[in-house]
Design a protein around this motif. Sequence first.
Motif, mmCIF file in Angstrom:
data_model
loop_
_atom_site.group_PDB
_atom_site.id
_atom_site.type_symbol
_atom_site.label_atom_id
_atom_site.label_comp_id
_atom_site.label_asym_id
_atom_site.label_seq_id
_atom_site.Cartn_x
_atom_site.Cartn_y
_atom_site.Cartn_z
ATOM 1 N N SER A 278 0.824 -1.215 0.000
ATOM 2 C CA SER A 278 0.000 0.000 0.000
ATOM 3 C C SER A 278 0.860 1.268 0.000
ATOM 4 N N LYS A 279 2.146 1.144 0.334
ATOM 5 C CA LYS A 279 3.042 2.300 0.378
ATOM 6 C C LYS A 279 3.858 2.471 -0.896
ATOM 7 N N ILE A 280 3.715 1.558 -1.833
ATOM 8 C CA ILE A 280 4.493 1.634 -3.075
ATOM 9 C C ILE A 280 3.882 2.674 -4.009
ATOM 10 N N GLU A 281 4.677 3.685 -4.346
ATOM 11 C CA GLU A 281 4.248 4.696 -5.307
ATOM 12 C C GLU A 281 4.783 4.383 -6.696
ATOM 13 N N LYS A 282 6.000 3.814 -6.749
ATOM 14 C CA LYS A 282 6.628 3.513 -8.035
ATOM 15 C C LYS A 282 7.602 2.359 -7.835
ATOM 16 N N ALA A 283 7.624 1.452 -8.790
ATOM 17 C CA ALA A 283 8.569 0.328 -8.775
ATOM 18 C C ALA A 283 9.366 0.361 -10.069
ATOM 19 N N TYR A 284 10.674 0.217 -9.942
ATOM 20 C CA TYR A 284 11.567 0.207 -11.103
ATOM 21 C C TYR A 284 12.171 -1.191 -11.215
ATOM 22 N N TYR A 285 11.841 -1.857 -12.299
ATOM 23 C CA TYR A 285 12.350 -3.203 -12.555
ATOM 24 C C TYR A 285 13.585 -3.119 -13.435
ATOM 25 N N PRO A 286 14.601 -3.923 -13.130
ATOM 26 C CA PRO A 286 15.783 -3.913 -13.999
ATOM 27 C C PRO A 286 15.393 -4.345 -15.409
ATOM 28 N N GLN A 287 15.921 -3.635 -16.385
ATOM 29 C CA GLN A 287 15.589 -3.947 -17.767
ATOM 30 C C GLN A 287 16.580 -4.904 -18.379
ATOM 31 N N ASP A 288 17.779 -4.903 -17.831
ATOM 32 C CA ASP A 288 18.813 -5.810 -18.310
ATOM 33 C C ASP A 288 19.956 -5.781 -17.295
ATOM 34 N N GLU A 289 20.994 -6.558 -17.546
ATOM 35 C CA GLU A 289 22.117 -6.614 -16.607
ATOM 36 C C GLU A 289 22.831 -5.274 -16.506
ATOM 37 N N ASN A 290 22.874 -4.529 -17.588
ATOM 38 C CA ASN A 290 23.520 -3.223 -17.583
ATOM 39 C C ASN A 290 22.799 -2.276 -16.628
ATOM 40 N N TRP A 291 21.467 -2.275 -16.631
ATOM 41 C CA TRP A 291 20.679 -1.418 -15.733
ATOM 42 C C TRP A 291 20.989 -1.784 -14.295
ATOM 43 N N THR A 292 20.993 -3.072 -13.991
ATOM 44 C CA THR A 292 21.269 -3.528 -12.624
ATOM 45 C C THR A 292 22.659 -3.093 -12.185
#
Length: 113
Positions: A41-55
């Motif tokens: 309920s407190k999550i406003e935005k979630a960012y998922y890794p798009q690839d290994e470079n992003w991570t």
Amino acid sequence: MLVKRIFNNNVLLAENSEQELVIVGRGVGFKQKIGNTVDSSKIEKAYYPQDENWTRMFNEMVDTISSDYVEIASHIISTAEKSLGLSFDGYLLIGLADHIQFAVERLQKKSAH
């Protein structure tokens, strides 16, 4: 979704089905401990890794950039997405947080002289 790393009260790294994601939300990290369940309920935005470079880039960023700047960048991105009716690439979080920190540091150096 489990807490993997706490950056501050409003930003944390979580793990969901073997995938890491960055969670931003008011109080989402408050009184949390590693291994706890994230209060969705407190999550406003979630960012998922798009690839290994992003991570890799995100992991490097969190070691050098204040989580406050990550939070500010996320807020700017969310506001822009709502206002423009668009969805931005997750790489924007990394680049924008980096630019904000650099601008603040440059301003602080300038005012120290």
